[in-house]
Design an enzyme around this catalytic site. Sequence first.
Site, PDB file in Angstrom:
ATOM      1  N   CYS A  90       4.625   9.884 -13.310  1.00 12.38           N
ATOM      2  CA  CYS A  90       4.723   9.651 -11.864  1.00 12.38           C
ATOM      3  C   CYS A  90       6.139   9.815 -11.317  1.00 12.38           C
ATOM      4  O   CYS A  90       6.313   9.994 -10.113  1.00 12.38           O
ATOM      5  CB  CYS A  90       4.199   8.256 -11.526  1.00 12.38           C
ATOM      6  SG  CYS A  90       2.438   8.059 -11.840  1.00 12.38           S
ATOM      7  N   HIS A 347      -1.246   9.861  -3.886  1.00 15.80           N
ATOM      8  CA  HIS A 347      -0.238   9.894  -4.948  1.00 15.80           C
ATOM      9  C   HIS A 347      -0.446  11.099  -5.871  1.00 15.80           C
ATOM     10  O   HIS A 347      -0.987  10.962  -6.968  1.00 15.80           O
ATOM     11  CB  HIS A 347      -0.308   8.585  -5.734  1.00 15.80           C
ATOM     12  CG  HIS A 347       0.653   8.467  -6.860  1.00 15.80           C
ATOM     13  ND1 HIS A 347       1.841   9.172  -6.946  1.00 15.80           N
ATOM     14  CD2 HIS A 347       0.596   7.705  -8.003  1.00 15.80           C
ATOM     15  CE1 HIS A 347       2.466   8.852  -8.058  1.00 15.80           C
ATOM     16  NE2 HIS A 347       1.729   7.967  -8.723  1.00 15.80           N
ATOM     17  N   CYS A 377       6.971   3.043 -11.052  1.00 19.36           N
ATOM     18  CA  CYS A 377       6.541   2.811 -12.425  1.00 19.36           C
ATOM     19  C   CYS A 377       6.076   4.134 -13.018  1.00 19.36           C
ATOM     20  O   CYS A 377       5.805   5.096 -12.301  1.00 19.36           O
ATOM     21  CB  CYS A 377       5.417   1.782 -12.466  1.00 19.36           C
ATOM     22  SG  CYS A 377       3.931   2.246 -11.553  1.00 19.36           S
TER      23      CYS A 377
END
EC number: 2.3.1.16
Length: 391
Positions: A90, A347, A377
Site C-alpha cells: 500500500c 484505495h 500501514c
Amino acid sequence: MTQAVIVSTARTGLAKAHRGSLNKTHGAEIGGHVIKAAVDRAGIAPDLLEDCVIGCGFPEGATGRNIARQCAIRAGLPVSVGGMTVNRFCASGLQAIATAAHAITSEGATAIIAGGVESISLTQPPPVDAKDDWIMAHKPEIYMPMIETADIVAQRYGISRAAQDAYALRSQTRIAAAQDAGLFADEIVAMETVMAQKNRETGEISDVETVLDKDECNRPGTTLDGLEKLDPVRGPDQYVTAGNASQLSDGAAALVLMDADTAAHEGIEPLGAFKGFAVAGCEPDEMGIGPVFAVPRLLKRHGLTVEDIDLWELNEAFASQALYCRDTLGIPDERCNVNGGSISIGHPFGMTGARMTGHLLLEGRRRGAKLGVVTMCIGGGMGAAGLFEIF
C-alpha cells in the site's frame, strides 16, 4: 544542499474495481495518462526527465513486466527516460516518491516522474498464491488477509464497531463535502475509457464508452443507520464491514520531482518539497498499526513533534487501524484527513500514497499549511511515513 521539490501532480478519478470505468483499461494506459498530464502541468521538456518511478501493489498481469517503463512509453516520453517499478504494497506510491527524491538529492538527477498505478480489476484474484514453507511454519501471520488483521487490531485494542462506523461516516461526509466544493478538480485529469458493463437482468456484458472525470467509489448518501445494519465480513463477532473499510478500486497518480535549482532556473514554482521518509516493521497480525512506529522515527530524525505538523494524510485501509493510529499518535482530528480518505474515496493500493501526497500539497496550500505528513500501514506488518514542506 540539493533539495527535491514537487512541481506538479495529476491523477485519475478513482474507479470501482471490476464494476467501474477502468475495469478494462490496461495499467500502462492508466499510468501513461497521468504521467503525460503531470509533465504537461509541470511545463518542462520531457527530455529533462531522467527516470520514471512507479509504485504498484500487485506488479503482475496488466501491471506486470515493469509497468513503470510501459507507463513512460505509453505517456510518449522519450526512450531516454528510464522506468522502475517499486513495490511496498500500500505504500508503493509513497515509496516511489521517496526513491525519486533520493535520486535527486543523492545522485544529482535533474527531474524524475514518480507515482503509482493499480488495476485491481485486471490482477485480482492473483493467478498463483505461493507461500514459503518455512514462513508458514514460523511466521504464517505474514500471509494473513488484511481484513483479518484489521479485526485483530479492533479486538486487541478495544476499538468498538460503533467507533469504526462513526469514523466511516466521517470519511464519507468529508469526501462528499470536498467533492461539492470542487476540491479535487485540480488533481483529476479526465480520461476517456471503454468499460465492461453487465446487464443485471440478462447477464450480458457489453462495452460502454465513458469518461472518468471524478471519483466514483464514495457514497454521499451514507447514514450511520445504514452502516450499522451491515454485517461484518468475517462473522457476527467481528468488526470490519463493507462500510468501514476501503473498497477495491483502480487508478493512477503521478508527480514531477525536480532539483530545486533547476526548477528555479526553468521558472517553475514548486508545490512543495520532499523532506524525509521512514519505514518501520511491526507484528504482521496487526499490520494496520505500522504508522505508530514509522511516524515517530520520521519526526525524530527531523527534530519535530506531532504538534509541529499542520496537515496529515493517514491512509484509511480500515477504520479500526486508522482510529488506532490517529489516537495513539495524538494527531488532532481537525488536521487529519480533512477531506476524507480511502474508506470513502477508494484505495488502489500502489496509487494511494501518490494520491495522498498530491492532495496534501494542494490542500496545504489552500490552508496555508507549512508541514505535512503522509503515512500508511503496509501488508506484512509495516508502516511508512513521508514528510513534506508545503509552499
